[in-house]
Scaffold this motif. Structure first.
Motif, PDB file in Angstrom:
ATOM      1  N   TYR A 179      33.490  57.213   1.513  1.00  0.00           N
ATOM      2  CA  TYR A 179      34.052  57.836   2.715  1.00  0.00           C
ATOM      3  C   TYR A 179      34.230  56.785   3.807  1.00  0.00           C
ATOM      4  O   TYR A 179      33.486  55.807   3.864  1.00  0.00           O
ATOM      5  CB  TYR A 179      33.119  58.938   3.240  1.00  0.00           C
ATOM      6  N   LYS A 181      36.074  56.361   8.169  1.00  0.00           N
ATOM      7  CA  LYS A 181      36.401  57.078   9.402  1.00  0.00           C
ATOM      8  C   LYS A 181      37.758  57.774   9.271  1.00  0.00           C
ATOM      9  O   LYS A 181      38.620  57.286   8.549  1.00  0.00           O
ATOM     10  CB  LYS A 181      36.414  56.099  10.577  1.00  0.00           C
ATOM     11  N   PRO A 182      37.937  58.930   9.930  1.00  0.00           N
ATOM     12  CA  PRO A 182      37.029  59.599  10.873  1.00  0.00           C
ATOM     13  C   PRO A 182      35.947  60.398  10.144  1.00  0.00           C
ATOM     14  O   PRO A 182      36.125  60.766   8.979  1.00  0.00           O
ATOM     15  CB  PRO A 182      37.970  60.529  11.640  1.00  0.00           C
ATOM     16  N   TRP A 185      37.558  65.137   8.927  1.00  0.00           N
ATOM     17  CA  TRP A 185      39.007  65.091   8.683  1.00  0.00           C
ATOM     18  C   TRP A 185      39.416  66.358   7.948  1.00  0.00           C
ATOM     19  O   TRP A 185      38.819  66.713   6.925  1.00  0.00           O
ATOM     20  CB  TRP A 185      39.361  63.852   7.858  1.00  0.00           C
ATOM     21  N   GLU A 186      40.394  67.067   8.520  1.00  0.00           N
ATOM     22  CA  GLU A 186      40.854  68.348   7.977  1.00  0.00           C
ATOM     23  C   GLU A 186      39.677  69.275   7.675  1.00  0.00           C
ATOM     24  O   GLU A 186      39.579  69.881   6.607  1.00  0.00           O
ATOM     25  CB  GLU A 186      41.723  68.131   6.737  1.00  0.00           C
ATOM     26  N   SER A 189      33.650  67.110   6.414  1.00  0.00           N
ATOM     27  CA  SER A 189      32.765  66.116   7.016  1.00  0.00           C
ATOM     28  C   SER A 189      32.245  65.122   5.981  1.00  0.00           C
ATOM     29  O   SER A 189      32.105  65.451   4.795  1.00  0.00           O
ATOM     30  CB  SER A 189      31.566  66.807   7.676  1.00  0.00           C
TER      31      SER A 189
END
Length: 229
Positions: A179, A181-182, A185-186, A189
């Protein structure tokens, strides 16, 4: 420096993508070198014939042993390992790639038609390797894959030599999920453990994820892993 040779009927295919990005930079730094041999250059008739019909009948054509042998004899150095890319070969995997990354020179023969005359394999001590249980129209695509997997293991090519340590197959497992950033997203987490800063817990989480993924997707690898652990 690794010296790689490609024997092919289509020399214009190379270096292709191997001249770009990290591998192109590595070549300019003389971490590896590529020589492309056009097999057709070693045919002796005016039509530059490289194939003929198989004895015993059957469909397709075979690469002629005399032409291929001449191309090999005039380019391969003493004790160099030679590989023919073939669906009949030994399965090429990460351990195989590691082994070849330690060689000073290797040669890859890209087949076409229905294959090559069996005598060339035995007389020139050519090893057959396969990418898997499928058939390609030629060996060039397979040669890209083999070289890609080897080159990234050469010291200095990736910049950080430790970056390959946690990848799939390095410990007998498929790689854990990654994973960046951010953090959200959608509405999805990043797992909390990866944001915790607790490196021991992160290590345990990654191992458990690798084990779960391998168990479901590659039961063959999972069985081997369990036997070793």
């Amino acid at each position: 420096m690794l010296r790689a040779q490609i024997f092919t009927l289509y020399p214009e295919f190379f270096p292709g993508p191997l001249s770009k990005g990290l591998y192109g930079k590595a070549m300019s730094k003389k971490l590896w070198d590529l020589k492309v041999v056009n097999i057709r250059d070693y045919a002796t008739d005016k039509h530059k014939t490289v194939d003929d019909t198989p004895y015993g009948g059957g469909s397709g054509m075979l690469m002629k042993p005399d032409v291929l042998a001449k191309s090999i004899d005039e380019n391969v150095v003493k004790n160099e390992r030679i590989f023919y890319l073939s669906p009949k070969g030994k399965l090429f995997d990460q351990n195989f790639a590691k082994d070849l990354s330690k060689e000073q020179s290797i040669s890859l023969i890209c087949g076409h038609f229905e294959g090559v005359d069996e005598r060339i394999l035995s007389t020139r001590k050519i090893e057959e390797i396969s990418l898997g249980d499928f058939v390609l129209s030629g060996g060039e695509t397979a040669a890209y894959v083999v070289l890609d997997s080897i080159l990234r293991l050469l010291p200095g090519v990736l910049g950080n030599d430790q970056s390959t340590n946690d990848e799939s197959f390095e410990n007998g497992l498929l790689e854990y999920p990654q994973y960046t950033k951010p953090p959200i997203w959608e509405e999805k987490s990043v797992p909390d453990v990866l944001l915790s800063g607790d490196h021991a817990k992160i290590k345990d989480w990654r191992l458990s994820q690798s084990e779960a993924i391998t168990r479901v997707r590659r039961p063959d690898l999972w069985e081997k892993y369990n036997k070793k652990n």
